[in-house]
Design an enzyme around this catalytic site. Structure first.
Site, PDB file in Angstrom:
ATOM      1  N   TYR B 285      11.105   8.012   1.962  1.00 14.65           N
ATOM      2  CA  TYR B 285      10.395   6.730   1.899  1.00 14.65           C
ATOM      3  C   TYR B 285      11.387   5.573   1.954  1.00 14.65           C
ATOM      4  O   TYR B 285      12.334   5.508   1.169  1.00 14.65           O
ATOM      5  CB  TYR B 285       9.586   6.658   0.603  1.00 14.65           C
ATOM      6  CG  TYR B 285       8.653   5.481   0.553  1.00 14.65           C
ATOM      7  CD1 TYR B 285       7.390   5.562   1.115  1.00 14.65           C
ATOM      8  CD2 TYR B 285       9.027   4.291  -0.046  1.00 14.65           C
ATOM      9  CE1 TYR B 285       6.523   4.485   1.078  1.00 14.65           C
ATOM     10  CE2 TYR B 285       8.161   3.205  -0.090  1.00 14.65           C
ATOM     11  CZ  TYR B 285       6.914   3.315   0.480  1.00 14.65           C
ATOM     12  OH  TYR B 285       6.053   2.241   0.440  1.00 14.65           O
ATOM     13  N   TYR B 335       5.218  -0.195   8.755  1.00 16.07           N
ATOM     14  CA  TYR B 335       4.850   0.011   7.360  1.00 16.07           C
ATOM     15  C   TYR B 335       3.401   0.463   7.250  1.00 16.07           C
ATOM     16  O   TYR B 335       2.498  -0.341   7.088  1.00 16.07           O
ATOM     17  CB  TYR B 335       5.076  -1.297   6.608  1.00 16.07           C
ATOM     18  CG  TYR B 335       4.873  -1.242   5.107  1.00 16.07           C
ATOM     19  CD1 TYR B 335       5.710  -0.477   4.299  1.00 16.07           C
ATOM     20  CD2 TYR B 335       3.860  -1.975   4.505  1.00 16.07           C
ATOM     21  CE1 TYR B 335       5.541  -0.455   2.925  1.00 16.07           C
ATOM     22  CE2 TYR B 335       3.688  -1.959   3.127  1.00 16.07           C
ATOM     23  CZ  TYR B 335       4.535  -1.198   2.346  1.00 16.07           C
ATOM     24  OH  TYR B 335       4.358  -1.191   0.981  1.00 16.07           O
TER      25      TYR B 335
END
Lengths: 142, 383
Positions: B285, B335
């Site tokens: 991440y 994103y």
């Protein structure tokens, strides 16, 4: 040197747990919770100890003196930081007494790891902001 | 138990600066694409899971309606940010292995660029009163505060952040979906503006409109579908001690140089019966570059203080020891809050990475989250 500006929409949403902390700042005192069970000093104020779970504590004053644990400098407008408030350096301070607080650094000076800082109380209309200054620097609006 | 569930397919919408679809339209398009990818129909689905932040998406109930599901048995809507994707896949796998559902869609849909932007949100919770009045008000600032201390204590620096951004951009150049596809050199990095020092703009994810979905089902069923199963060999969520009042409160967190991955790693390796050295692909991440370095170290994939050198020496590229963030990451693909990070892990394990396929892809680790808490998966090929 300019005055550290108040930000739009910035009055803290005080609650039952935090009211004594904000009232303390109004009197230029930093009040931390000390756990009745293990003595752990904590901030923000919460109704139980994250270390031992005991749900009683007493308020103890902190000098507000400490060292810079980390810092950032904001260069672009975001959130409620408008152009006039930039660049803005925000420090995480490791207090001498043992817990951490966060505040704006003013005057900005030269932040560095472990640099000693002292508290700098700025009275707003309806609350008092806790900022920090590097030891030996002089506030222009304090 | 986990090893009886698998991800069978993935689906995406286009990632754009301003989608003409509603969030609900995006969500259902990605879910339908995932079903089509797996070779399943809406009638096969009986569960949906998703997450949103500050009401920026649509509930699973709405997606069930638009997809025409007539027998939904498992519904999960959680209020978490980037910690959620691996956690939701874990919950979907658990639902399947305990008989609560046969096939579960997991999605994230958002108009994260033209609509509510997570990067500018003020999160609800009792911790906000200490931050927002002083302008300590965006997630980027919190991660930057940790990053500076992390770099200092581990003896690393800005060139290590830059290396992450450059390595991932090179993957994005081979990824048609990616939002940022122009080459990124060190000169360009150095010339880019500081946003929140120590972060420059290439250190930060690029917000997009779009959606991504996965479909999770039993391993037995997945074996009969269109693509090879990506086995859920491990799935876990971990929050470290004193994890705060909300996702922006970390005053009681003891050590800004270690995030949740340090707690998560033992759980994942134990469940999957593997060690860090067995991991062949990593999808970590990366809302910001620093979380890749912290993740590589926290997961034991690098020695402490060595992640920057590891990236700078090319070890995270396709011909390196551990291809990492092979889609370009959230930094470059866009994103979608880490759901696309999980989807990329699935594609890699399935061997569908195309130009950016890792040569060895039997065991892949993937994480969701940046600071005090988060989740992870180990996906493997069918055993």
């Amino acid at each position: 040197m300019s005055t550290i500006p108040a930000l739009p929409h910035s009055t803290p949403d005080a609650d039952l747990d935090s009211a004594p902390f904000w009232q303390g700042l109004r009197e230029h005192r930093i009040l931390l919770q000390s756990c009745s069970g293990c003595g752990h000093l904590r901030c923000p104020p919460i109704p139980g100890c994250p270390r031992c779970g005991v749900r009683t504590s007493e308020l103890v004053p902190s000098s507000g003196r400490g060292q810079i644990y980390s810092w950032i400098t904001v260069h672009q407008p975001m959130g409620n930081l408008t152009e006039e408030a930039l660049p803005c350096t925000i420090v995480t301070v490791q207090l001498q007494e043992g817990c951490r607080l966060v505040g704006r650094l003013h005057p900005t000076g030269e932040p560095g790891f472990n640099r000693p800082v002292t508290p700098h109380f700025i009275d707003r209309d309806d609350w008092t902001e806790l900022a920090f200054r590097i030891d030996g620097t002089v506030p222009d609006d304090g | 138990m986990m090893a009886d569930a698998a991800v069978a397919g993935v689906g995406y919408t286009q990632l754009s600066a301003a989608s003409e679809q509603s969030v609900l339209g995006l969500a259902t398009e990605a879910c339908a694409a995932a079903l089509n990818d797996a070779g399943l129909a809406s009638a096969d689905v009986d569960g949906i899971a998703s997450f949103m932040v500050m009401h920026d998406s649509v509930p699973t109930q709405a997606v069930a309606t638009v997809l025409g599901l007539d027998h939904m048995r498992f519904s999960l809507d959680i209020d978490l940010g980037g910690q959620a994707p691996c956690h939701l896949v874990t919950q979907a796998a658990a639902a399947i292995t305990t008989g609560q559902a046969d096939a579960v869609l997991v999605y994230r849909a958002m108009k994260g660029r033209s609509g509510p932007r997570v990067g500018a949100m003020q999160f609800s919770g009792p911790g906000g009163q200490y931050r927002y009045p002083i302008g300590y008000s965006t997630y980027m600032m919190y991660v930057a505060m940790w990053a500076r201390r992390f770099l200092y204590e581990t003896g690393q620096g800005e060139e290590d952040l830059a290396a992450v951004a450059m390595a991932q951009r090179s993957y994005a150049m081979a990824n048609e979906r990616a939002f940022r596809r122009k080459p990124l050199t060190k000169d360009l990095y150095d010339a880019s503006p500081l946003v929140v020092d120590p972060f420059r703009s290439p250190d930060c994810t690029i917000e997009v409109d779009g959606a991504c979905a996965l479909v999770v089902t039993s391993l037995e069923r997945a074996r009969d579908l269109r693509h090879p199963p990506a086995l859920v060999a491990a799935g876990s969520y971990r929050a470290g001690p004193s994890c705060g009042l909300d996702i922006g409160d970390h005053l009681e967190w003891a050590d800004y140089t270690r995030n949740y991955t340090s707690w998560l790693a033992p759980d994942l390796y134990r469940q999957a019966g593997v060690e860090a050295a067995d991991i062949q692909v990593a999808e970590i991440y990366d809302c910001f570059t620093s979380t890749v370095l912290m993740g590589l170290e926290g997961l034991g994939l690098c020695e402490r203080g060595d992640s920057g050198r590891f990236v700078r020496s090319g070890q995270t590229l396709l011909d390196g020891r551990l291809p990492t963030n092979t889609h370009g990451g959230l930094l470059a693909e866009g994103y979608l809050h880490g759901m696309n990070t999980v989807a990329e892990a699935v594609l890699q394990v399935q061997g569908r990475g195309g130009e950016r396929q890792a040569p060895r892809h039997d065991v892949c680790i993937v994480t969701s989250g940046a600071l005090m808490d988060g989740s992870g998966l180990i996906l493997t090929v069918d055993r």
